[in-house]
Design a protein around this motif. Sequence first.
Motif, PDB file in Angstrom:
ATOM      1  N   ILE A  66       0.851  -1.196   0.000  1.00  0.00           N
ATOM      2  CA  ILE A  66       0.000   0.000   0.000  1.00  0.00           C
ATOM      3  C   ILE A  66       0.887   1.247   0.000  1.00  0.00           C
ATOM      4  N   ILE A  67       0.694   2.123  -0.987  1.00  0.00           N
ATOM      5  CA  ILE A  67       1.509   3.327  -1.148  1.00  0.00           C
ATOM      6  C   ILE A  67       0.611   4.553  -0.963  1.00  0.00           C
ATOM      7  N   VAL A  68       0.950   5.404   0.023  1.00  0.00           N
ATOM      8  CA  VAL A  68       0.083   6.538   0.365  1.00  0.00           C
ATOM      9  C   VAL A  68       0.927   7.760   0.741  1.00  0.00           C
ATOM     10  N   GLN A  69       0.247   8.853   1.082  1.00  0.00           N
ATOM     11  CA  GLN A  69       0.827  10.056   1.680  1.00  0.00           C
ATOM     12  C   GLN A  69       1.913  10.660   0.790  1.00  0.00           C
ATOM     13  N   ASP A  70       1.615  10.846  -0.494  1.00  0.00           N
ATOM     14  CA  ASP A  70       2.628  11.323  -1.433  1.00  0.00           C
ATOM     15  C   ASP A  70       2.863  12.827  -1.332  1.00  0.00           C
ATOM     16  N   VAL A  71       4.134  13.198  -1.490  1.00  0.00           N
ATOM     17  CA  VAL A  71       4.553  14.587  -1.673  1.00  0.00           C
ATOM     18  C   VAL A  71       5.410  14.590  -2.928  1.00  0.00           C
ATOM     19  N   ILE A  72       4.926  15.246  -3.991  1.00  0.00           N
ATOM     20  CA  ILE A  72       5.576  15.195  -5.301  1.00  0.00           C
ATOM     21  C   ILE A  72       5.926  16.602  -5.756  1.00  0.00           C
ATOM     22  N   ASP A  73       7.141  16.773  -6.236  1.00  0.00           N
ATOM     23  CA  ASP A  73       7.595  18.050  -6.783  1.00  0.00           C
ATOM     24  C   ASP A  73       8.141  17.826  -8.183  1.00  0.00           C
ATOM     25  N   VAL A  74       7.828  18.763  -9.078  1.00  0.00           N
ATOM     26  CA  VAL A  74       8.204  18.625 -10.492  1.00  0.00           C
ATOM     27  C   VAL A  74       8.933  19.874 -10.958  1.00  0.00           C
ATOM     28  N   ASP A  75       9.997  19.674 -11.725  1.00  0.00           N
ATOM     29  CA  ASP A  75      10.679  20.757 -12.437  1.00  0.00           C
ATOM     30  C   ASP A  75      10.278  20.636 -13.897  1.00  0.00           C
ATOM     31  N   VAL A  76       9.354  21.467 -14.308  1.00  0.00           N
ATOM     32  CA  VAL A  76       8.814  21.380 -15.663  1.00  0.00           C
ATOM     33  C   VAL A  76       9.890  21.638 -16.705  1.00  0.00           C
ATOM     34  N   GLU A  77      10.816  22.536 -16.406  1.00  0.00           N
ATOM     35  CA  GLU A  77      11.840  22.916 -17.378  1.00  0.00           C
ATOM     36  C   GLU A  77      12.790  21.770 -17.701  1.00  0.00           C
ATOM     37  N   THR A  78      13.156  20.987 -16.691  1.00  0.00           N
ATOM     38  CA  THR A  78      14.155  19.931 -16.894  1.00  0.00           C
ATOM     39  C   THR A  78      13.538  18.547 -17.073  1.00  0.00           C
ATOM     40  N   GLY A  79      12.244  18.419 -16.834  1.00  0.00           N
ATOM     41  CA  GLY A  79      11.616  17.106 -16.940  1.00  0.00           C
ATOM     42  C   GLY A  79      12.063  16.150 -15.857  1.00  0.00           C
ATOM     43  N   ARG A  80      12.269  16.687 -14.641  1.00  0.00           N
ATOM     44  CA  ARG A  80      12.648  15.862 -13.493  1.00  0.00           C
ATOM     45  C   ARG A  80      11.599  16.029 -12.400  1.00  0.00           C
ATOM     46  N   ALA A  81      11.467  15.007 -11.569  1.00  0.00           N
ATOM     47  CA  ALA A  81      10.509  15.065 -10.468  1.00  0.00           C
ATOM     48  C   ALA A  81      11.031  14.253  -9.299  1.00  0.00           C
ATOM     49  N   TRP A  82      10.496  14.568  -8.120  1.00  0.00           N
ATOM     50  CA  TRP A  82      10.884  13.874  -6.904  1.00  0.00           C
ATOM     51  C   TRP A  82       9.616  13.544  -6.123  1.00  0.00           C
ATOM     52  N   GLY A  83       9.584  12.376  -5.518  1.00  0.00           N
ATOM     53  CA  GLY A  83       8.401  11.982  -4.785  1.00  0.00           C
ATOM     54  C   GLY A  83       8.742  11.229  -3.517  1.00  0.00           C
ATOM     55  N   ARG A  84       8.020  11.555  -2.459  1.00  0.00           N
ATOM     56  CA  ARG A  84       8.145  10.842  -1.189  1.00  0.00           C
ATOM     57  C   ARG A  84       6.807  10.150  -0.920  1.00  0.00           C
ATOM     58  N   PHE A  85       6.874   8.854  -0.613  1.00  0.00           N
ATOM     59  CA  PHE A  85       5.669   8.059  -0.401  1.00  0.00           C
ATOM     60  C   PHE A  85       5.877   7.174   0.825  1.00  0.00           C
ATOM     61  N   ARG A  86       4.787   6.930   1.546  1.00  0.00           N
ATOM     62  CA  ARG A  86       4.830   5.968   2.637  1.00  0.00           C
ATOM     63  C   ARG A  86       4.325   4.620   2.126  1.00  0.00           C
ATOM     64  N   CYS A  87       4.979   3.556   2.566  1.00  0.00           N
ATOM     65  CA  CYS A  87       4.611   2.199   2.166  1.00  0.00           C
ATOM     66  C   CYS A  87       4.227   1.388   3.399  1.00  0.00           C
ATOM     67  N   PHE A  88       3.141   0.644   3.272  1.00  0.00           N
ATOM     68  CA  PHE A  88       2.737  -0.310   4.312  1.00  0.00           C
ATOM     69  C   PHE A  88       2.491  -1.645   3.623  1.00  0.00           C
ATOM     70  N   LEU A  89       3.172  -2.685   4.099  1.00  0.00           N
ATOM     71  CA  LEU A  89       3.116  -3.978   3.417  1.00  0.00           C
ATOM     72  C   LEU A  89       2.620  -5.063   4.364  1.00  0.00           C
ATOM     73  N   GLN A  90       1.712  -5.891   3.830  1.00  0.00           N
ATOM     74  CA  GLN A  90       1.270  -7.111   4.496  1.00  0.00           C
ATOM     75  C   GLN A  90       1.737  -8.269   3.632  1.00  0.00           C
ATOM     76  N   GLY A  91       2.617  -9.093   4.178  1.00  0.00           N
ATOM     77  CA  GLY A  91       3.203 -10.148   3.361  1.00  0.00           C
ATOM     78  C   GLY A  91       3.190 -11.487   4.048  1.00  0.00           C
ATOM     79  N   GLY A  92       3.364 -12.535   3.246  1.00  0.00           N
ATOM     80  CA  GLY A  92       3.477 -13.872   3.805  1.00  0.00           C
ATOM     81  C   GLY A  92       3.200 -14.938   2.769  1.00  0.00           C
ATOM     82  N   ARG A  93       3.214 -16.151   3.240  1.00  0.00           N
ATOM     83  CA  ARG A  93       2.950 -17.292   2.375  1.00  0.00           C
ATOM     84  C   ARG A  93       1.983 -18.222   3.106  1.00  0.00           C
ATOM     85  N   HIS A  94       0.924 -18.623   2.422  1.00  0.00           N
ATOM     86  CA  HIS A  94      -0.102 -19.459   3.045  1.00  0.00           C
ATOM     87  C   HIS A  94       0.452 -20.826   3.426  1.00  0.00           C
ATOM     88  N   GLU A  95      -0.017 -21.352   4.559  1.00  0.00           N
ATOM     89  CA  GLU A  95       0.504 -22.614   5.060  1.00  0.00           C
ATOM     90  C   GLU A  95       0.238 -23.786   4.131  1.00  0.00           C
TER      91      GLU A  95
END
Length: 221
Positions: free
Chosen positions: A87-116
Amino acid sequence: MGDLEKRIQRLEDIEAVRRLQNVYGYYLDKCLYEEVVALFADECEVRFLGGRFLGKEGARRLYLGRFRERFGGGKNGPQYGVLLDHIIVQDVIDVDVETGRAWGRFRCFLQGGRHESTPSDRAEQVRRQWWEGGVYENEYVKENGIWKIKVLDYRPYWIANYEKGWAQWPDPPVFVFTSTYPEDPYGPDVLMADPPRMWPEPYVVPFHYPHPVTGQKVPVP
């Protein structure tokens, strides 16, 4: 390009970067590693668990090698009994239109495993069930009008056994790369100078953006 055009372009680019990162998460959930690698620029970098995987070849080594073998049974696509909800949430994204570059900060929450019931001797390669939380601090580049991932930097904050929770972390200790390719066939090209430090340490991943009110860079201990 006028000011209004730049503002519109910036909004469109922010939405495109947000979509790109969310699509990455959905593909990763279902072990669609070939599709994941296609999201990266040719001159890309993936920073993961103390290692830096350089270029498309490095990305292939991580996703089509280590991840596909560990979670996908050597195949591309979802596998029976494998849970990797990312799950990816809480984004903060900044873009430099002139150079075609961007930066993004995101929070990740993961539920993982393998069924028995997973009928495979590979079952023990993955913890039965676990929680994970972390932060992405990524860089993106616009190539021929298409946004791609330039630098994917994932820093897990904590990983915990499902039954015991994070208060009794680590269980087991977190793996960090200690050797590089080709000594490790699926290892990184370079070891990071600042490998992840996690709970209970109060580690903060540096912010790519300034404080929105003061305009100052927020210092990170």
